[in-house]
Design an enzyme around this catalytic site. Structure first.
Site, PDB file in Angstrom:
ATOM      1  N   SER A   1      61.510  37.511  46.026  1.00  0.00           N
ATOM      2  CA  SER A   1      62.583  37.398  45.037  1.00  0.00           C
ATOM      3  C   SER A   1      63.851  37.001  45.779  1.00  0.00           C
ATOM      4  O   SER A   1      63.970  37.229  46.993  1.00  0.00           O
ATOM      5  CB  SER A   1      62.797  38.739  44.333  1.00  0.00           C
ATOM      6  OG  SER A   1      64.007  38.757  43.596  1.00  0.00           O
TER       7      SER A   1
ATOM      8  N   TYR B   1      63.615  47.959  43.942  1.00  0.00           N
ATOM      9  CA  TYR B   1      63.037  46.614  43.878  1.00  0.00           C
ATOM     10  C   TYR B   1      63.546  45.763  45.042  1.00  0.00           C
ATOM     11  O   TYR B   1      62.775  45.069  45.715  1.00  0.00           O
ATOM     12  CB  TYR B   1      63.423  45.986  42.541  1.00  0.00           C
ATOM     13  CG  TYR B   1      62.835  44.622  42.281  1.00  0.00           C
ATOM     14  CD1 TYR B   1      61.582  44.485  41.706  1.00  0.00           C
ATOM     15  CD2 TYR B   1      63.556  43.467  42.582  1.00  0.00           C
ATOM     16  CE1 TYR B   1      61.045  43.227  41.450  1.00  0.00           C
ATOM     17  CE2 TYR B   1      63.034  42.216  42.328  1.00  0.00           C
ATOM     18  CZ  TYR B   1      61.780  42.097  41.760  1.00  0.00           C
ATOM     19  OH  TYR B   1      61.252  40.857  41.509  1.00  0.00           O
TER      20      TYR B   1
END
Length: 266
Positions: free
Chosen positions: A153, A169
């Site tokens: 990401s 995350y």
């Protein structure tokens, strides 16, 4: 017409979203065998049916794999090799969004579960994929013994903006980028390419549900300030993954391919 891809591929988290559209992109670009895994058997069954309707000549193996379970990971990859004889491409995509609160409000259980899926799960899969790939025939510098693509990401490279509390995350995705780099150094000389993709916000059902809350949410504000001013379509991210899996990216190793619509430029 020559295809971009060939051989077989194993994809985790393949029932929907980026995983499903990666499977579709692979089928469109010439993959002959797909091993698709997920924990949601019902949705995966439907997705495979849709793939077969569109690409009737492709062989598809359905697998139930929870990436938190070492034995399920080992079994899934072993079944893939048993059916197809080889593992050319692996996409470690399975992941969750996890808690969206600041660190002082996150439970240890929620943090540990996210890391177990988003980071340790990638490591478990990559370990088994490497064990298979390093013993396969080397098809030369453009193909090698195998290719691994890890789904990271942009938040594996940066911290999230204010108003988007994703500490667990972010920590896990930074780990995925580090894992990719570390093993890329070790296994590159063995003919195995390992790269990561770092997407920005992508139009999954989850993202659409958040955007439906209105233009004043922190997420909507962040999308507005990106260079393209929109979220990615899942097909766009899948096409980037297909590129990383193909000979066209044969000189990329340990890279973190940013596909963010210019989000990190502003």
């Amino acid at each position: 017409m020559a295809h971009l891809l060939s051989g077989t591929a194993f994809i985790t988290g393949a029932a929907q979203g980026i995983g499903l559209h990666t499977a579709l992109a692979f089928a469109n670009h010439g993959i002959q065998g797909l091993a698709l895994s997920d924990t949601n058997d019902e949705v995966l069954t439907k997705s495979i049916r849709d793939i077969k309707e569109k690409y009737p000549d492709i062989e598809v193996l359905q697998l139930h794999v929870d990436v938190r379970d070492e034995k399920q990971v080992q079994s899934g990859i072993a079944e893939t090799v048993k059916k197809f004889g080889r593992l050319d491409i692996a996409v470690n995509n399975a992941g969750i969004r996890g808690p969206t609160t600041n660190t002082d409000g996150v439970s240890e259980e929620d943090f540990s579960n996210l890391v177990d899926i988003n980071l340790s799960g990638v490591w478990r899969c990559q370990r088994e994929e490497l064990r298979v790939m390093k013993n396969q025939d080397d098809k030369g510098p453009r193909q090698g013994r195998g290719r691994i693509i890890n789904i990271a990401s942009i938040f594996g490279l940066f911290g999230a903006p204010n108003g988007l509390p994703h500490t667990a995350y972010i920590a896990a995705k930074h780990g995925v980028v580090g894992l990719t780099k570390a093993d890329a150094v070790i296994y590159g000389r063995q003919g195995i390419r390992i790269n990561a993709i770092c997407p920005s916000f992508t139009r999954t059902a989850l993202l659409d549900s958040i955007l439906a809350q209105g233009d004043e949410t922190p997420l909507a504000s962040e999308l507005k300030r990106s260079a393209l001013g929109r979220a990615a379509e899942v097909e766009e991210i899948a096409d980037c993954i297909a590129f990383l899996a193909s000979p066209m990216s044969s000189y990329m190793q340990g890279a973190s391919l940013v596909a963010d619509g210019g989000f990190t430029l502003t």
